[in-house]
Design a protein around this motif. Sequence first.
Motif, PDB file in Angstrom:
ATOM      1  N   VAL A   4       0.304   5.882   0.738  1.00 52.03           N
ATOM      2  CA  VAL A   4      -0.582   6.852   1.404  1.00 52.03           C
ATOM      3  C   VAL A   4      -0.910   7.931   0.369  1.00 52.03           C
ATOM      4  CG1 VAL A   4      -0.820   8.546   3.257  1.00 52.03           C
ATOM      5  CG2 VAL A   4       0.412   6.402   3.676  1.00 52.03           C
TER       6      VAL A   4
ATOM      7  N   ARG B 247     -10.238   3.214   5.462  1.00 54.66           N
ATOM      8  CA  ARG B 247      -9.477   3.982   6.473  1.00 54.66           C
ATOM      9  C   ARG B 247      -9.214   3.126   7.716  1.00 54.66           C
ATOM     10  NH1 ARG B 247      -9.171   9.082   4.717  1.00 54.66           N
ATOM     11  NH2 ARG B 247     -10.988  10.150   3.861  1.00 54.66           N
TER      12      ARG B 247
ATOM     13  N   THR C 163      -5.584   6.412   6.688  1.00 48.93           N
ATOM     14  CA  THR C 163      -5.131   6.849   5.365  1.00 48.93           C
ATOM     15  C   THR C 163      -5.795   6.006   4.278  1.00 48.93           C
ATOM     16  OG1 THR C 163      -3.266   5.315   5.277  1.00 48.93           O
ATOM     17  CG2 THR C 163      -2.884   7.465   6.336  1.00 48.93           C
TER      18      THR C 163
ATOM     19  N   ASP D 103      -2.437  11.379  -1.211  1.00 49.08           N
ATOM     20  CA  ASP D 103      -2.691  12.756  -0.782  1.00 49.08           C
ATOM     21  C   ASP D 103      -4.096  13.110  -1.275  1.00 49.08           C
ATOM     22  OD1 ASP D 103      -2.880  15.438  -0.354  1.00 49.08           O
ATOM     23  OD2 ASP D 103      -0.933  15.944  -1.260  1.00 49.08           O
TER      24      ASP D 103
ATOM     25  N   SER E 112      -5.120   4.010   0.442  1.00 46.27           N
ATOM     26  CA  SER E 112      -4.233   3.572  -0.629  1.00 46.27           C
ATOM     27  C   SER E 112      -5.068   3.270  -1.875  1.00 46.27           C
ATOM     28  CB  SER E 112      -3.466   2.314  -0.206  1.00 46.27           C
ATOM     29  OG  SER E 112      -2.543   1.933  -1.210  1.00 46.27           O
TER      30      SER E 112
ATOM     31  N   THR F  53      -6.062   0.966   7.065  1.00 48.19           N
ATOM     32  CA  THR F  53      -4.743   1.605   6.900  1.00 48.19           C
ATOM     33  C   THR F  53      -4.607   2.866   7.778  1.00 48.19           C
ATOM     34  OG1 THR F  53      -5.683   2.408   4.811  1.00 48.19           O
ATOM     35  CG2 THR F  53      -4.015   0.698   4.648  1.00 48.19           C
TER      36      THR F  53
ATOM     37  N   ASN G 224       0.801  -1.218   0.000  1.00 46.23           N
ATOM     38  CA  ASN G 224       0.000   0.000   0.000  1.00 46.23           C
ATOM     39  C   ASN G 224       0.839   1.276   0.000  1.00 46.23           C
ATOM     40  OD1 ASN G 224       0.637  -0.996   2.671  1.00 46.23           O
ATOM     41  ND2 ASN G 224      -0.516   0.747   3.463  1.00 46.23           N
TER      42      ASN G 224
END
Lengths: 288, 385
Positions: free
Chosen positions: B132, B153, B159, B134, B161, B156, B130
């Motif tokens: 992260v 979310r 965050t 933006d 992916s 991970t 994975n």
Amino acid sequence: MQSKRWKPWALLSPALSAVFLLLVVPVCFIVVYSFWLRSPTGADIAAFQFGNYAKFFADYFYPSILLRTIRVSLESVALCLVLGYIPAYFFYRSETRFKSVLILLIMLPFWISFIIRTMSWINILGDTGLINHYLIKFGILSEPLGMLYNEGSVLMGLIQYLLPFMILNIYVSLEGIDKSLLEAARSMGCTEWQAFKEVTLPLSLPGLSAGSLLVFVLTAGTYLPPMILGGPKNEMIANLIFKRVIGTLDWPFGSAISVVLLGLLLIIVWTYNRYLGINQIFKSLQGE
Amino acid sequence: MKHDLQEKLDRLFEKYMNGEIGRRDFLKFLGIAGAAVGMVGGPFGFCGPAYAAKSIRFDGWGGVVSEAFREHAFQPFTKATGVKVIDGEFGDMDTYLTRVKASFPPGGEFNLAHLSGVFDYARYAGLKFNVVLDESKIPNLKNVMTAMIEPYRAITNGTLSAVPYDYGQTGIAYNTKHIPKDTAEKLGASLLWDKAVKGKLGSWGDWRTNIWYAALHTGQNPNKISDMKAVWSALEQQVPMVKKYWGSGAELMSLLANEEIYATVAWSGRVAALQAQGHPIGFLSPHNCYSWQECIFVTKGTDLDVAQTLLNFMLEPKAAIAVAVGQKYPSSLDPTKVPMPEAVKKLPAFDPTGKLEGYLFADPAFWNSHQVEFAEKWDRIKAGG
């Protein structure tokens, strides 16, 4: 003198490199993987343990699939022998000038994708397929005959795939028989059948055995016909390897099963070579 | 070149199996493809990668889905950025994950993929494939249903992916000529254990789906199965009734369309496709039906700026709706924020509220932790062992 000794090796080096890189190295990887472990996320953990092999032989389930694979392979060999000898013998005895065209026709199925060839049986053997359609249309049956998704349909798919290998092996062996031997047998009072039984059949045995070995090995490693044409109980060892490697990302256990299969096939090939000679297969492939 | 051709031929074959094109057209296209290879194949095939200097790879399900992506997302994206999208294809999730794992470095040659469900997202994250994202660089993400984003979310650590893209259900398809609608609705999941369909029953070979439906048949919540014995016993009873465990969407459609089977678990989009072709196939969505969602996952090692721009193009309503219509699965875009056309509203499993309340998704913690154990036990039961 020195350069002469190295010449064959220099000429062989591209082929040897290819065999080493594309066969020996991957097999070594598989053997190493078979001792590893699978983590809960599916990642592999380097280790040296025999747990994967122990799991395979822990109960009857996995060996039973291996035994089924051997059984289906033997059935496939037997059917290909019977069905393959007839056209091979016809080609041998035929004096037609179209003989080469007929032999080419044997190779014709290889020009079509194996998957499509296998799936086409669904349209022939299915409940609404060609055979059932006409059996019902002509009033022979009122309900469709269950011909698909069983061992019979798997064997049908396998024979379609493997029969050309058997025919060509037998034909090459028959072509090597001096026809004057048959004439000699006939002149000494043998009937046609006796000449076949006492002369042709024994002399064609190398081709029969070479074809049988090829068909056996190819059946044992195939997974498409059982997957497409088989039912829940027709899975073979290659399907199991596929599921472990692809389905559960369990590469170590999948590798262990592959090594077991490889070991079995090596024993069979070794036994064959010991008693019959592996060079028969190469003869057939070369068309000698 | 070779890869493109193979994908095109695979797509063509799938269309033929789905009944979208006839036998004559199939053979005609096959002949044209052969001639094309004869003329431009061989050594010239190696020229392909040379001109794709700036590119990003996307792997998807192929067929109409990829066609919709190409027309509505990839081409506008390439026009706007100059970055070519290399459009790959896979047959199923497991095979694709094996390819990603086998690549060197693992995941290295893959960028974006149209993955199935939260379950697979968790598998990729578990294998550390994975990234992260933006989110500020994907403004269209604000139109996506919150209910679809949150499960990712949770896996991970807050965050993302991936961006959620569509959703659907694995419900029950049945032939309405042989099974009345009332009977199907009355039986629910237990239709798959009804003696009347013995020998005419199908199922997907997937262990998870079979266990899910056995849990429903035994009155349990599939994400909190407490009595596994009852589940295995139910599956043992069902196996002798099953004619075929199918392995692909094309096979599922072929089995139902040719009346080889009268009932099976089935993907809602495939059932919609069969219904559109006029086949008498009904879709049953029993209580706690197996719901799933698909996402566009970004693999570790990908150029994130390029990936985020492409994701934003893919989430443009025009592209997302076109893909939804093409693949017959509703879009992840919130219908209370983005108006949906009738063609999407009519799709099986479509939720007009955008909240997905009552949709039960597979809990990755439960299913992933039992993957090997369940899969191996399922193999034994399926084989009659």
